[in-house]
Design a protein around this motif. Structure first.
Motif, mmCIF file in Angstrom:
data_model
loop_
_atom_site.group_PDB
_atom_site.id
_atom_site.type_symbol
_atom_site.label_atom_id
_atom_site.label_comp_id
_atom_site.label_asym_id
_atom_site.label_seq_id
_atom_site.Cartn_x
_atom_site.Cartn_y
_atom_site.Cartn_z
ATOM 1 N N THR A 25 0.925 -1.290 -0.112
ATOM 2 C CA THR A 25 0.155 0.145 -0.179
ATOM 3 C C THR A 25 0.847 1.197 0.011
ATOM 4 O OG1 THR A 25 -1.681 -1.249 1.301
ATOM 5 C CG2 THR A 25 -1.810 1.370 1.182
ATOM 6 N N LEU A 26 0.614 2.259 -1.010
ATOM 7 C CA LEU A 26 1.406 3.251 -1.064
ATOM 8 C C LEU A 26 0.205 4.447 -1.022
ATOM 9 C CD1 LEU A 26 3.592 2.372 -3.924
ATOM 10 C CD2 LEU A 26 4.246 2.336 -1.538
ATOM 11 N N THR A 27 0.761 5.426 -0.509
ATOM 12 C CA THR A 27 -0.037 6.934 -0.718
ATOM 13 C C THR A 27 0.835 7.854 -0.871
ATOM 14 O OG1 THR A 27 -1.414 5.750 1.180
ATOM 15 C CG2 THR A 27 -1.653 8.236 0.689
ATOM 16 N N LEU A 28 0.631 8.575 -2.090
ATOM 17 C CA LEU A 28 1.385 9.624 -2.505
ATOM 18 C C LEU A 28 0.471 10.994 -2.468
ATOM 19 C CD1 LEU A 28 2.897 7.424 -5.333
ATOM 20 C CD2 LEU A 28 4.157 8.260 -3.311
ATOM 21 N N PRO A 29 0.979 11.898 -2.723
ATOM 22 C CA PRO A 29 0.291 13.369 -2.852
ATOM 23 C C PRO A 29 -0.112 13.552 -4.387
ATOM 24 C CG PRO A 29 2.677 13.735 -2.561
ATOM 25 C CD PRO A 29 2.522 12.407 -2.162
ATOM 26 N N ALA A 30 -1.482 13.717 -4.623
ATOM 27 C CA ALA A 30 -1.890 14.162 -5.838
ATOM 28 C C ALA A 30 -1.967 15.537 -6.114
ATOM 29 C CB ALA A 30 -3.192 13.414 -6.046
ATOM 30 N N SER A 31 -1.773 16.019 -7.504
ATOM 31 C CA SER A 31 -1.723 17.410 -7.844
ATOM 32 C C SER A 31 -2.673 17.609 -9.021
ATOM 33 C CB SER A 31 -0.394 17.811 -8.405
ATOM 34 O OG SER A 31 0.107 16.886 -9.474
ATOM 35 N N ARG A 32 -3.609 16.836 -9.359
ATOM 36 C CA ARG A 32 -4.677 17.119 -10.435
ATOM 37 C C ARG A 32 -5.697 15.883 -9.869
ATOM 38 N NH1 ARG A 32 -3.869 13.713 -15.640
ATOM 39 N NH2 ARG A 32 -2.314 12.196 -15.052
ATOM 40 N N ALA A 48 -3.978 6.892 -3.652
ATOM 41 C CA ALA A 48 -4.038 5.707 -2.709
ATOM 42 C C ALA A 48 -3.925 4.468 -3.708
ATOM 43 C CB ALA A 48 -5.118 5.404 -1.937
ATOM 44 N N ILE A 49 -2.695 3.863 -3.548
ATOM 45 C CA ILE A 49 -2.099 2.926 -4.280
ATOM 46 C C ILE A 49 -2.373 1.444 -3.578
ATOM 47 C CG2 ILE A 49 -0.439 1.780 -5.997
ATOM 48 C CD1 ILE A 49 0.758 4.979 -6.077
ATOM 49 N N ASP A 50 -2.999 0.519 -4.091
ATOM 50 C CA ASP A 50 -2.871 -0.941 -3.621
ATOM 51 C C ASP A 50 -2.459 -1.813 -4.500
ATOM 52 O OD1 ASP A 50 -4.046 -0.215 -1.088
ATOM 53 O OD2 ASP A 50 -6.066 -0.302 -1.683
ATOM 54 N N ILE A 51 -1.390 -2.798 -4.116
ATOM 55 C CA ILE A 51 -0.951 -3.538 -5.244
ATOM 56 C C ILE A 51 -0.913 -5.012 -4.610
ATOM 57 C CG2 ILE A 51 1.417 -4.185 -6.341
ATOM 58 C CD1 ILE A 51 2.097 -1.098 -5.655
ATOM 59 N N THR A 52 -1.213 -5.913 -5.542
ATOM 60 C CA THR A 52 -1.088 -7.303 -4.975
ATOM 61 C C THR A 52 -0.185 -7.926 -6.164
ATOM 62 O OG1 THR A 52 -3.292 -7.230 -4.168
ATOM 63 C CG2 THR A 52 -2.293 -9.637 -4.593
ATOM 64 N N THR A 53 0.806 -8.285 -5.779
ATOM 65 C CA THR A 53 1.824 -8.829 -6.686
ATOM 66 C C THR A 53 2.331 -10.427 -6.293
ATOM 67 O OG1 THR A 53 3.919 -8.522 -7.539
ATOM 68 C CG2 THR A 53 3.641 -7.707 -5.325
ATOM 69 N N SER A 54 2.382 -10.977 -7.209
ATOM 70 C CA SER A 54 3.036 -12.466 -7.187
ATOM 71 C C SER A 54 4.563 -12.408 -6.781
ATOM 72 C CB SER A 54 2.796 -13.080 -8.287
ATOM 73 O OG SER A 54 3.523 -12.755 -9.206
ATOM 74 N N SER A 80 2.108 14.638 -13.205
ATOM 75 C CA SER A 80 1.473 14.837 -12.054
ATOM 76 C C SER A 80 0.580 13.825 -11.566
ATOM 77 C CB SER A 80 0.563 16.320 -12.216
ATOM 78 O OG SER A 80 -0.193 16.255 -13.284
ATOM 79 N N LEU A 81 0.256 13.468 -10.545
ATOM 80 C CA LEU A 81 -0.297 12.275 -10.230
ATOM 81 C C LEU A 81 -1.948 12.531 -9.997
ATOM 82 C CD1 LEU A 81 2.038 10.173 -7.759
ATOM 83 C CD2 LEU A 81 1.573 9.816 -10.380
#
Length: 93
Positions: A5-12, A41-47, A67-68
């Protein structure tokens, strides 16, 4: 199997939803759902276990070239390469 789980600032802001993936490849699926907040907010499920640093590096690089958007990004990664990851992310937006 790893969950990140990642959370990054968004600008748009954007509106709606988008789904991207490579049909039939089984490599990756990306779903983006926009909202009016100030974070992505990024949720990643990876093998691929122990891949958090790869995902951190990918999104750090994306922040420098684009810009995210605000919203939620759900990624199901089943061994895709970083190049495929970048392509799927950009296609979903």
């Amino acid at each position: 199997m790893e969950k990140i789980t990642l959370t990054l600032p968004a600008s748009r802001t954007l509106s709606g939803k988008a789904l991207a993936g490579v049909v039939g490849s089984g490599d990756m699926e990306v779903l983006f759902t926009a909202d009016q907040g100030q974070t992505l907010a990024i949720d990643i499920t990876t093998s691929v276990d122990n891949s958090r640093s790869r995902w951190d590096a990918l999104f750090t690089r994306l922040q420098t070239v684009s810009s995210l958007p605000a919203g939620k990004l759900t990624i199901h990664d089943f061994g895709a390469t970083p190049g495929r990851s970048t392509h799927s992310y950009r296609t979903s937006l």
